[in-house]
Motif scaffolding. Sequence first.
Motif, PDB file in Angstrom:
ATOM      1  N   HIS A  33      -4.642 -10.410  -4.116  1.00  0.00           N
ATOM      2  CA  HIS A  33      -5.237 -10.871  -2.740  1.00  0.00           C
ATOM      3  C   HIS A  33      -6.674  -9.957  -2.435  1.00  0.00           C
ATOM      4  N   ARG A  37      -7.273 -11.937   1.194  1.00  0.00           N
ATOM      5  CA  ARG A  37      -6.796 -11.725   2.261  1.00  0.00           C
ATOM      6  C   ARG A  37      -6.133 -10.289   2.472  1.00  0.00           C
ATOM      7  N   ALA A  38      -5.791  -9.836   3.489  1.00  0.00           N
ATOM      8  CA  ALA A  38      -5.722  -8.288   3.832  1.00  0.00           C
ATOM      9  C   ALA A  38      -4.339  -7.855   2.876  1.00  0.00           C
ATOM     10  N   SER A 191      -7.047  -9.090  11.645  1.00  0.00           N
ATOM     11  CA  SER A 191      -7.918  -9.973  11.081  1.00  0.00           C
ATOM     12  C   SER A 191      -7.438 -11.436  11.270  1.00  0.00           C
ATOM     13  N   GLN A 204      -3.321 -11.881  10.372  1.00  0.00           N
ATOM     14  CA  GLN A 204      -2.690 -10.621   9.846  1.00  0.00           C
ATOM     15  C   GLN A 204      -2.971  -9.389  10.776  1.00  0.00           C
ATOM     16  N   TRP A 216      -8.954  -5.230   3.045  1.00  0.00           N
ATOM     17  CA  TRP A 216      -9.295  -6.832   3.483  1.00  0.00           C
ATOM     18  C   TRP A 216     -10.641  -7.578   3.216  1.00  0.00           C
ATOM     19  N   HIS A 222     -12.453  -8.940  12.074  1.00  0.00           N
ATOM     20  CA  HIS A 222     -11.398  -7.910  12.189  1.00  0.00           C
ATOM     21  C   HIS A 222     -11.429  -6.740  13.401  1.00  0.00           C
TER      22      HIS A 222
END
Length: 424
Positions: A33, A37-38, A191, A204, A216, A222
């Motif tokens: 990730h 992505r977070a 986020s 997320q 993230w 965010h």
Amino acid sequence: MSAAPDLDDAPSRNGAPAPAGAPGIDWSPLWPHWDRRAALMRGAGAPPLSPQRAFALIARAAEPFRAGTRFMALPDVRFYRDGAQLRAPGDLLPGAEDRGDPQRYLQRVRERLDGARFQLRVAHPLFLDYPLWARTRELLAPLFARLGLPALPVEASLWIGDADAATLGLRLAPRHVLIQLPLLGACALRSWRARPAAGRAPAQALRARPGEALCWPGRHWHELGDEGGCLGLALRVPVRGGDAMIAAKDALADSIDAELGADERVAMLAFPPPRAQPGATELAPLARVAAAMRAAVASGALERTLRAGWLERASAGALEPVPVPRASSRLRAGDEIECDPRNPLLRQREDAGWRWAVAGHSFAMPDHPRLDRLLAQLRGGAATRVSALCARESGRGVDPDLVAVLQRLYELRGLRRCGDGEEA
């Protein structure tokens, strides 16, 4: 992220392992990730850094700000309330009345603000506390061993507060990957991949407790919040290439500043400009700067500056600013010393000699067989007396030049003296 340059063989290049029993973070869930992505990383169920020590550092950094706002100062202290920064928070910052207790501080400020949500953030504080800096570097070493070490500095901050989403507001950090490690309480992240409309559900939503970490992409919008009061460590890892261009430009400017910076004057051209083009005389100051820049690149001076900076960064685990050397304490012939595994010595070829780096500091050294033998003895692993390491080849007394080398390595924390505490 960058691989290491052509370094001399040295143990533990990516940093020493954490001491036995010290809690850490399992970074492996992050690999798929990273910068996409977070993700939530779980740890040993205990904070990897001491909350009390972290709060003591926050209080130390905040002390001069209680008297008023300071500009262009490190560490940088900022107090947020209701979506805005208070420029002069005064005694809303930690002080003696909190008795070193983060929970006591949180309660005191809540009462002062009648329950309003707040957050105090301190940027670049770790250089003031070597043990916290070193422990943070150890904590990040497994992450960078897998991903590579950033060629630009990692920015660290400490925060404490009970912020909600409105305290800091919607945020964006497009040049960094962001990491948060709560040490006390819990923190939450929401986020979105694009700027959200009001009321839009997040892509997320994650929550971390002590012993866990959130990560993230900063380019995602965010919101951050604290749950029940939180104290933690925040990290900004650079990932965008444009910043590398700026760093190279600054290094080039530094490399010619010693030659031109002190005496050069800004070119004052005729105004209004004449119909004819200005001649070489008017543009000579600018032309001299351009010539010095070309010479710095052609001669290799810029490359040497960049390589030296990278060697320092590699020895610091990219965690900058770095702590100052330890207070001078002279080594004696009878002292037993050994390499400190937390701060391995890195070496890199430079012209006809070497550049050595320890814990973010570097210096030039000659290429000499006696120095190679000295390093081999130190890396043997056993504590050895200074008198044995620096004995003259004639067997009479010690070589003062070798003692000076050991003294410098000791002050930079590449060596430790038997009997010294771990805090040194």
